[in-house]
Design an enzyme around this catalytic site. Structure first.
Site, PDB file in Angstrom:
ATOM      1  N   ARG A 360       0.825  -1.213   0.000  1.00  0.00           N
ATOM      2  CA  ARG A 360       0.000   0.000   0.000  1.00  0.00           C
ATOM      3  C   ARG A 360       0.860   1.265   0.000  1.00  0.00           C
ATOM      4  O   ARG A 360       0.562   2.238  -0.672  1.00  0.00           O
ATOM      5  CB  ARG A 360      -0.959   0.007   1.190  1.00  0.00           C
ATOM      6  CG  ARG A 360      -0.366   0.377   2.534  1.00  0.00           C
ATOM      7  CD  ARG A 360      -1.411   0.995   3.455  1.00  0.00           C
ATOM      8  NE  ARG A 360      -2.216   0.007   4.144  1.00  0.00           N
ATOM      9  CZ  ARG A 360      -1.927  -0.510   5.344  1.00  0.00           C
ATOM     10  NH1 ARG A 360      -0.828  -0.157   5.985  1.00  0.00           N
ATOM     11  NH2 ARG A 360      -2.731  -1.370   5.909  1.00  0.00           N
ATOM     12  N   ASN A 482      -5.007   1.834   8.612  1.00  0.00           N
ATOM     13  CA  ASN A 482      -4.525   1.982   9.984  1.00  0.00           C
ATOM     14  C   ASN A 482      -4.054   0.621  10.487  1.00  0.00           C
ATOM     15  O   ASN A 482      -4.826  -0.189  10.972  1.00  0.00           O
ATOM     16  CB  ASN A 482      -5.643   2.528  10.869  1.00  0.00           C
ATOM     17  CG  ASN A 482      -5.143   2.911  12.247  1.00  0.00           C
ATOM     18  OD1 ASN A 482      -4.165   2.345  12.729  1.00  0.00           O
ATOM     19  ND2 ASN A 482      -5.809   3.852  12.870  1.00  0.00           N
ATOM     20  N   ASP A 483      -2.755   0.405  10.365  1.00  0.00           N
ATOM     21  CA  ASP A 483      -2.143  -0.873  10.752  1.00  0.00           C
ATOM     22  C   ASP A 483      -2.494  -1.305  12.163  1.00  0.00           C
ATOM     23  O   ASP A 483      -2.353  -2.471  12.520  1.00  0.00           O
ATOM     24  CB  ASP A 483      -0.611  -0.726  10.731  1.00  0.00           C
ATOM     25  CG  ASP A 483      -0.050  -0.870   9.344  1.00  0.00           C
ATOM     26  OD1 ASP A 483      -0.730  -1.450   8.487  1.00  0.00           O
ATOM     27  OD2 ASP A 483       1.080  -0.394   9.127  1.00  0.00           O
ATOM     28  N   CYS A 484      -2.868  -0.331  12.968  1.00  0.00           N
ATOM     29  CA  CYS A 484      -3.032  -0.602  14.386  1.00  0.00           C
ATOM     30  C   CYS A 484      -4.484  -0.814  14.808  1.00  0.00           C
ATOM     31  O   CYS A 484      -4.753  -1.013  15.983  1.00  0.00           O
ATOM     32  CB  CYS A 484      -2.416   0.530  15.189  1.00  0.00           C
ATOM     33  SG  CYS A 484      -0.672   0.678  14.840  1.00  0.00           S
ATOM     34  N   ASN A 486      -6.604  -3.344  14.892  1.00  0.00           N
ATOM     35  CA  ASN A 486      -6.568  -4.799  14.681  1.00  0.00           C
ATOM     36  C   ASN A 486      -7.816  -5.417  15.310  1.00  0.00           C
ATOM     37  O   ASN A 486      -7.789  -5.887  16.439  1.00  0.00           O
ATOM     38  CB  ASN A 486      -5.305  -5.398  15.312  1.00  0.00           C
ATOM     39  CG  ASN A 486      -4.072  -4.558  15.012  1.00  0.00           C
ATOM     40  OD1 ASN A 486      -3.453  -3.993  15.906  1.00  0.00           O
ATOM     41  ND2 ASN A 486      -3.733  -4.452  13.737  1.00  0.00           N
TER      42      ASN A 486
END
Ligand code: GLC
Ligand code: GLC
Length: 811
Positions: A360, A482-484, A486
């Site tokens: 990405r 937003n990788d975080c 989860n």
């Protein structure tokens, strides 16, 4: 407080105090051979891959900060100093570091000796050149000793720091005149070595670190330098280095120049050796031959300058506002090139071992870069697409050396595929090159499973359609942008990574950000299908886009703003009903960019809520209120202390999405205010607080809930570079490449009276002047091209080679 100033004429940032609030760095190299260099000459070089081909050793997060580099030492009758202040840190009579476009020049002066070193990587060369000029400014003859120092990394930067039981025995060097070779592991599987050369006879050398420095000394106090005596040491194992010692005599007023070269060589198996155990130096000699005089080096420097002038000339503005002009014309474009080259691998915050090219990230980086070198952008798009899976999903990253995808930072980030539509359509709009769609591109790097690039885009589009959740909204997978966030992770174990740990099976969490993203790039996909005559695809795809809009309106709206997600229990995330994290930036950005509910006033409401809850003095925070406790069903986002990173930090990457949203509803004043808040050149005066370079964007600025709001971290390698460039050039200044020509639609502050943009587009030049004497935010009253009135705001493509005058009157 400022630590220097912009020299716009020379396209440089000039640092006048070596003790910047954090090392302020620059990047050298534009292809294959790269270096990072701080304002005190710290940093390192690598060939293509910062992990597997690290040339010299660098110690991250060390004491003191910024430890390791290409160091020079001068011993002037017992006074020892370094031109870059570090590592010796003797107080200098004068210091200046000029970071320019792909070069850095550092000048130090002590006791009437001036030493100026220009560092750069010449175009198409596999070496870093260090041109050292020594000048005697005194009225008496000076005899000094000059020492250089590079500490070799044993190639694999990670292994180099860990595998000491082996590494302390493997180091090997070769010494040949003024060239010191590093050949660890060359006799076995490696086909590469490195060398450090100077174009003058040397008095002595060292290749063994402990002999040079002394076991209990620091870089600041090498034995050899302080005694003035090189040890002529030959490294066997332990830590190989390369250090030259030169005796220099300078008459009053005299200058002498030396060219140091740090080079890299690859040899094929049959050409590895000159004789038994002696490396083949043909290529090294060729490189040395290319740059062994000041004249040759100056020519290479000129070429580099021309190269950059050319690249930057594709888009430049004159607004009368220096802070803006220098970002658009120089620094922001420059940073876009750096993020294109590095992705998120090597900076002073990214240690160059963990992260390759992100799927990405690299797609998004392209939108700030395509106009500079479209051919390289094309190649990159194909490289990325080649790692994609047949169902449209993607590895989260690939390694630049092999160009193969890997799971090192996890997979199943369900936003990943869509960014390929962004990069590809942006590329075609810039170039008009639709042929990229017919390129045959493998899936998962498997040539036997290759299809056209168009099929890859289609797979991207349908990856979302085929992965919808209970509310007909996109499943988030491991996380979206937003990788975080989860939502399917439920991690209790501090020893596991949120990115790679097993997700709960059957995770049904949904992302409204991906929904908005899908509408934006889904529309682009539909438009593309129409353009290439794929009518068979158009209706179907349009239907999916329309359905998504409906689902967002029905399930993604919270009354005053867009929801962020549904967690895996089907509970709302980013809703007024939540205790913390009531509102998030990403979905406001993407849903307003997609124009969802614009007519019903949803966009305006959402953006007003951003202003009310997320905006602060230093930018727009990611969420509000910040999380103060760990929410297991949300994952990493709630692990960060309030105000940092993804937990209510100003995560600059996403601020431009809101700016674009603002321009969609014509609010130029607001878009600009958001732009200015995070723009580094506007933060130069508060460098003490801001900390990172005033010429480069940082990933994150601490938000309003943080201990120290306004403090930035993680400069350089961030999607912020591309997105801010994209929003300022295309949406605020409003000069936008489109399939049919240049679209002109400024959305600016009412107080701006006029500005001009010079844009090279598909071979022609457009000199665009915008007149806003009526003081509006947006809207065009009159548009002429070469005197001829146009009735729409897209300037048709003009003949290559022509220079065209475009006059725009807003009102
Ligand atoms: C980092 C990552 C990027 C991600 C962002 C938000 O910038 O490189 O991929 O989207 O963080 O988590
Ligand atoms: C992104 C985020 C960061 C997170 C990381 C995990 O870079 O910005 O906060 O820890 O991804 O790989």
């Amino acid at each position: 407080m400022k630590y220097g100033f912009f020299d716009d004429e020379r396209k440089e940032y000039v640092i006048t105090n070596p003790q910047t609030p954090f090392p302020w760095i620059n990047y050298l190299g534009n292809k294959d051979f790269f270096s990072l260099i701080s304002n005190t000459a710290g940093g390192y070089s690598f060939y293509k891959d910062a992990k597997f081909r690290r040339i010299n050793r660098y110690r991250y997060n060390n004491v003191p900060m910024d430890n390791g580099g290409r160091y020079f030492y001068i011993n002037d009758e017992g006074t020892v100093w370094s031109p870059g202040w570090k590592p010796v840190k003797t107080e200098l009579d004068h210091y200046e570091c000029r970071h320019g476009l792909s070069y850095t020049s550092i000048k130090g002066e002590k006791n009437d000796i001036e030493a100026e070193v220009v560092f750069f990587v010449p175009l198409n060369a596999l070496c870093e050149v260090q041109k050292m000029k020594l000048t005697n400014k005194s009225s008496k003859t000076k005899k000094i000793k000059l020492f250089s120092l590079i500490e070799w990394c044993l190639w694999n930067a990670e292994d180099d720091q860990n595998n000491l039981q082996r590494n302390f025995s493997t180091g090997e060097v070769e010494i040949h005149g003024s060239t010191l070779y590093h050949k660890t592991e060359y006799k076995e599987r490696r086909n590469h070595y490195a060398f450090y050369h100077v174009n003058a006879p040397i008095q002595g050398f060292d290749t063994d670190r402990e002999s040079f420095i002394g076991l209990y000394n620091e870089f600041s106090h090498p034995d050899a330098v302080f005694t003035g005596k090189p040890k002529n040491s030959e490294a066997h194992g332990w830590s190989p280095i390369a250090s030259h010692c030169l005796e220099v005599e300078l008459q009053p007023g005299e200058s002498k120049e030396y060219i140091f070269l740090l080079g890299y060589v690859e040899n094929t198996e049959d050409k590895k050796w000159e004789s038994k155990g002696v490396i083949n130096k043909t290529k090294a000699n060729r490189t040395i031959e290319q740059f062994n005089s000041s004249e040759k080096v100056n020519r290479a420097l000129d070429k580099l300058a021309t190269y950059w002038d050319n690249l930057l000339s594709n888009y430049s503005i004159h607004s009368g506002n220096d802070k803006l002009d220098r970002m658009v014309n120089i620094w922001n474009q420059y940073q876009c090139m750096v993020t294109f080259n590095m992705s998120r691998s090597a900076s002073f915050f990214e240690v160059g071992i963990g992260r390759g090219m992100g799927f990405r990230d690299s797609n998004q980086d392209l939108i700030g870069f395509i106009h500079q070198i479209p051919e390289r952008a094309r190649e990159r798009i194909i490289d990325i697409a080649s790692t994609q899976f047949e169902d449209g999903g993607a590895y989260h990253q690939y390694q630049p050396l092999t160009k193969r995808g890997n799971n090192a930072v996890g997979g199943n980030f369900n936003d990943d595929p869509l960014w390929l539509i962004l990069s590809t359509t942006a590329y075609i709009k810039e170039t008009g090159d639709f042929s990229i769609l017919e390129e045959i591109v493998p899936f998962d790097n498997d040539e036997s499973r290759a299809k056209t690039h168009f099929e890859h885009l289609k797979a991207s589009f349908y990856h979302v359609v085929n992965n919808l959740g209970p509310h007909q909204l996109p499943l988030i997978g491991r996380a979206d942008w937003n990788d975080c966030l989860n939502l399917n992770c439920f991690s209790k174990d501090p020893n596991e990574s949120f990115q790679t740990t097993e997700n709960q099976t059957g995770g049904s969490a949904e992302s409204i950000m991906i929904a908005g993203l899908f509408v934006v790039y889904g529309k682009d996909f539909v438009e593309l299908c129409r353009r290439i005559g794929r009518k068979d695809e158009v209706d179907n795809a349009q239907e999916h886009v329309d359905k998504m809009v409906k689902s967002i309106k029905k399930h993604g709206w919270d009354g005053e703003w867009f929801l962020r997600a549904y967690d895996s229990f089907g509970n709302k995330v980013g809703s007024k009903d939540n205790e913390e994290g009531k509102i998030f930036i990403e979905s406001q950005g993407w849903c307003t960019m997609a124009g969802i509910g614009k007519n019903e006033g949803m966009c305006e409401k959402a953006l007003n809520s951003v202003k009310k809850y997320l905006d602060c003095e230093y930018g727009i925070v990611l969420n509000h209120p910040a999380f103060t406790k760990y929410v297991i069903e949300y994952g990493e986002i709630s692990t960060y202390p309030a105000g940092y990173k993804e937990n209510a930090g100003i995560f600059c990457h996403n601020n431009p999405w809101v700016m674009i949203g603002e321009t969609m509803i014509g609010r130029g004043d607001q878009a600009w205010e958001y732009f200015r808040k995070i723009c580094p050149s506007y933060l130069e005066e508060i460098s003490d607080l801001h900390k990172t370079e005033p010429y480069a964007y940082a990933q994150m600025i601490a938000g309003k809930d943080a201990f120290k709001p306004g403090e930035a971290k993680n400069s350089w390698l961030t999607g912020t570079a591309a997105w801010t460039y994209y929003v300022i050039t295309q949406y605020i200044l409003g000069v936008k490449p489109s399939y049919d020509g240049l679209e002109i639609s400024p959305c600016i502050p009412k107080t701006w009276k006029s500005y001009t943009v010079s844009r090279k587009f598909r071979g022609a030049v457009y000199e665009i002047s915008i007149d806003n004497s009526e003081g509006v935010n947006c809207g065009i009253k009159e548009l002429t091209i070469n005197g001829e009135t146009m009735h729409k705001n897209v300037i048709p493509i003009q003949k290559a080679g022509t220079i065209n005058k475009v006059n725009v009157k807003m009102g």
